[in-house]
Design a protein around this motif. Structure first.
Motif, PDB file in Angstrom:
ATOM      1  N   TYR A   5      78.610  72.531  45.259  1.00  0.00           N
ATOM      2  CA  TYR A   5      78.193  73.932  45.461  1.00  0.00           C
ATOM      3  C   TYR A   5      76.913  73.902  46.274  1.00  0.00           C
ATOM      4  O   TYR A   5      76.213  72.885  46.305  1.00  0.00           O
ATOM      5  CB  TYR A   5      78.071  74.680  44.131  1.00  0.00           C
ATOM      6  N   PRO A   6      76.593  75.000  46.961  1.00  0.00           N
ATOM      7  CA  PRO A   6      75.465  74.977  47.911  1.00  0.00           C
ATOM      8  C   PRO A   6      74.149  74.527  47.268  1.00  0.00           C
ATOM      9  O   PRO A   6      73.823  74.961  46.158  1.00  0.00           O
ATOM     10  CB  PRO A   6      75.376  76.428  48.389  1.00  0.00           C
ATOM     11  N   PHE A   8      71.189  75.285  48.074  1.00  0.00           N
ATOM     12  CA  PHE A   8      70.099  76.288  48.022  1.00  0.00           C
ATOM     13  C   PHE A   8      70.189  77.187  46.789  1.00  0.00           C
ATOM     14  O   PHE A   8      69.340  78.038  46.587  1.00  0.00           O
ATOM     15  CB  PHE A   8      70.061  77.130  49.309  1.00  0.00           C
ATOM     16  N   ILE A   9      71.205  77.004  45.980  1.00  0.00           N
ATOM     17  CA  ILE A   9      71.279  77.788  44.734  1.00  0.00           C
ATOM     18  C   ILE A   9      70.439  77.092  43.671  1.00  0.00           C
ATOM     19  O   ILE A   9      70.666  75.932  43.333  1.00  0.00           O
ATOM     20  CB  ILE A   9      72.744  77.959  44.266  1.00  0.00           C
ATOM     21  N   ASP A  34      67.423  86.023  48.575  1.00  0.00           N
ATOM     22  CA  ASP A  34      68.448  86.793  49.287  1.00  0.00           C
ATOM     23  C   ASP A  34      69.506  87.325  48.330  1.00  0.00           C
ATOM     24  O   ASP A  34      70.202  88.300  48.632  1.00  0.00           O
ATOM     25  CB  ASP A  34      69.111  85.914  50.353  1.00  0.00           C
ATOM     26  N   ARG A  75      73.811  92.127  46.289  1.00  0.00           N
ATOM     27  CA  ARG A  75      73.050  90.873  46.274  1.00  0.00           C
ATOM     28  C   ARG A  75      72.814  90.377  44.851  1.00  0.00           C
ATOM     29  O   ARG A  75      72.333  89.267  44.644  1.00  0.00           O
ATOM     30  CB  ARG A  75      71.702  91.063  46.972  1.00  0.00           C
ATOM     31  N   ALA A  93      79.683  79.902  42.662  1.00  0.00           N
ATOM     32  CA  ALA A  93      78.522  79.566  43.492  1.00  0.00           C
ATOM     33  C   ALA A  93      78.882  79.702  44.978  1.00  0.00           C
ATOM     34  O   ALA A  93      78.128  80.295  45.765  1.00  0.00           O
ATOM     35  CB  ALA A  93      78.050  78.152  43.185  1.00  0.00           C
ATOM     36  N   ASN A  94      80.050  79.195  45.340  1.00  0.00           N
ATOM     37  CA  ASN A  94      80.487  79.286  46.741  1.00  0.00           C
ATOM     38  C   ASN A  94      80.772  80.727  47.141  1.00  0.00           C
ATOM     39  O   ASN A  94      80.424  81.172  48.231  1.00  0.00           O
ATOM     40  CB  ASN A  94      81.725  78.411  46.966  1.00  0.00           C
ATOM     41  N   ALA A  97      77.486  82.545  47.538  1.00  0.00           N
ATOM     42  CA  ALA A  97      76.802  82.056  48.743  1.00  0.00           C
ATOM     43  C   ALA A  97      77.434  82.680  49.994  1.00  0.00           C
ATOM     44  O   ALA A  97      76.732  83.099  50.920  1.00  0.00           O
ATOM     45  CB  ALA A  97      76.885  80.535  48.799  1.00  0.00           C
ATOM     46  N   GLU A  98      78.749  82.774  49.974  1.00  0.00           N
ATOM     47  CA  GLU A  98      79.469  83.351  51.107  1.00  0.00           C
ATOM     48  C   GLU A  98      79.119  84.826  51.277  1.00  0.00           C
ATOM     49  O   GLU A  98      78.890  85.322  52.381  1.00  0.00           O
ATOM     50  CB  GLU A  98      80.984  83.155  50.882  1.00  0.00           C
ATOM     51  N   ILE A 100      76.396  86.364  50.273  1.00  0.00           N
ATOM     52  CA  ILE A 100      75.006  86.514  50.734  1.00  0.00           C
ATOM     53  C   ILE A 100      74.895  86.164  52.219  1.00  0.00           C
ATOM     54  O   ILE A 100      74.185  86.835  52.975  1.00  0.00           O
ATOM     55  CB  ILE A 100      74.055  85.638  49.885  1.00  0.00           C
ATOM     56  N   ARG A 101      75.644  85.144  52.626  1.00  0.00           N
ATOM     57  CA  ARG A 101      75.632  84.770  54.047  1.00  0.00           C
ATOM     58  C   ARG A 101      76.090  85.951  54.905  1.00  0.00           C
ATOM     59  O   ARG A 101      75.504  86.249  55.931  1.00  0.00           O
ATOM     60  CB  ARG A 101      76.549  83.569  54.292  1.00  0.00           C
TER      61      ARG A 101
END
Lengths: 117, 223
Positions: A5-6, A8-9, A34, A75, A93-94, A97-98, A100-101
């Motif tokens: 999972y990313p 940055f989390i 974010d 968000r 998590a992914n 993240a997607e 928020i991106r």
């Protein structure tokens, strides 16, 4: 399981999601995150009976406050999953993240960048 | 206790528009209990204001402070040492506290963040309900402990109006008819005969009709 999972989390541990206060969530956004999500136990399976139900209500309320301020309420989210659902943890998590991106950086960050420029 | 609601965020944001440094002043009494203007709500509003202003590139400095009571001379001086460091005060007290702060600091702009609504009770966590209008002359001994002034939309004193249906008020079907509650309670108390006693027209002078009210107890005064 070696699931990804990313990176940055950042995970903030609490004894129960019932501990998560509205101000905890707002302060995160004020600090410039974010996005944020609360990962609670499955509904009906709270060790403290209603901690995750209360957390969901607070998340819903905090979303209305973010909307008032002009920050997209998407968000902030609440998810329910059990400690045994590693795959779901990584998927959430992914997914977050997607999302928020696609929303881009927090409007607070954008304003700061514009102000500095 | 006094119950109030926080004003809509947009309204507060507009009020503080001209200012860069504000003192956000909460109250630990009634308005804390009804979760509208205590220490926690001060924190939430401060956070919202800071974010909204930062988003527009107009940062705002906010000092959060919560007094034990904003309506009391014993506590209002606590903000004296630093109030002049701020351009305006945004008060999260009830209307009494907001005015008292303004009275004590005549040269300071004091803005309201709360709409004060009623004197009421906590029915359950998160739910408050009106019970008293401070009319100055209590009749609860005649009406089975249910107030016809605060709880009847028309403040009727001798039975319900024609708008009472199935125990509910015509103003709102979720509102109990005060006179239904009164009759039910008198029955429970075995005092239904009181329902036949005529209650004369109320003297509204002890209420707001006599102008603003002041209460004095000479024995307690220090001067």
């Amino acid at each position: 399981m070696r699931l990804n999972y990313p990176t940055f989390i950042k995970i903030i541990k609490v004894p129960c999601t019932g501990r998560v206060d509205i101000l905890t969530l707002l302060k995160a956004f004020e600090a410039g995150v974010d996005g944020a999500y609360v990962a609670g136990c499955m509904e009906g399976e709270c060790h403290f009976l209603k901690g995750n139900i209360r957390a969901r209500k607070r998340v819903e309320y905090a979303k209305t406050l973010l909307a008032e301020v002009g920050i997209e309420p998407e968000r902030l989210e609440m998810y329910n999953l059990s400690a045994a659902q590693g795959a779901r943890f990584a998927a959430i998590a992914n997914e977050m993240a997607e999302k928020i991106r696609s929303l881009g950086p927090s409007p607070l960050k954008k304003a700061k960048a514009a102000f500095v420029a | 206790m006094i119950v109030g609601n926080r004003k809509p965020f947009e309204e507060i944001l507009e009020m503080v528009k001209p200012f860069k440094k504000i003192l956000l002043l909460g109250c630990r009494e009634c308005i804390t209990v009804c979760a509208a203007g205590g220490e926690r709500e001060v924190g939430v509003l401060a956070s919202e204001l800071k974010m909204a202003r930062a988003k527009d590139g107009q940062e705002i400095e906010i000092k959060e402070f919560t007094l034990e009571r904003q309506c009391d001379y014993e506590f209002i001086d606590q903000i004296k040492p630093f109030i002049d460091d701020y351009e305006a005060v945004v008060s999260m007290a009830c209307g009494a506290g907001i005015q008292y702060t303004a009275e004590h600091y005549p040269s300071k702009i004091v803005l309201p963040a709360i709409n004060t609504t009623f004197l009421g009770v906590t029915l359950e966590q998160g739910v408050w309900s009106e019970r008293c209008q401070g009319c100055g002359e209590c009749v609860l001994h005649l009406t089975g402990g249910v107030c016809p002034v605060a709880r009847c939309a028309k403040s009727l004193f001798n039975g319900p109006c024609g708008g009472s249906a199935s125990g509910k008020c015509e103003v709102n079907k979720d509102t109990d008819c005060a006179w239904q509650l009164i009759v039910d309670r008198l029955k429970t108390l075995g005092q239904l005969d009181r329902y036949e006693d005529f209650i004369p027209a109320k003297d509204w002078k002890p209420s707001r009709d006599g102008g603003p009210r002041t209460r004095v107890r000479e024995d307690l005064r220090l001067c």
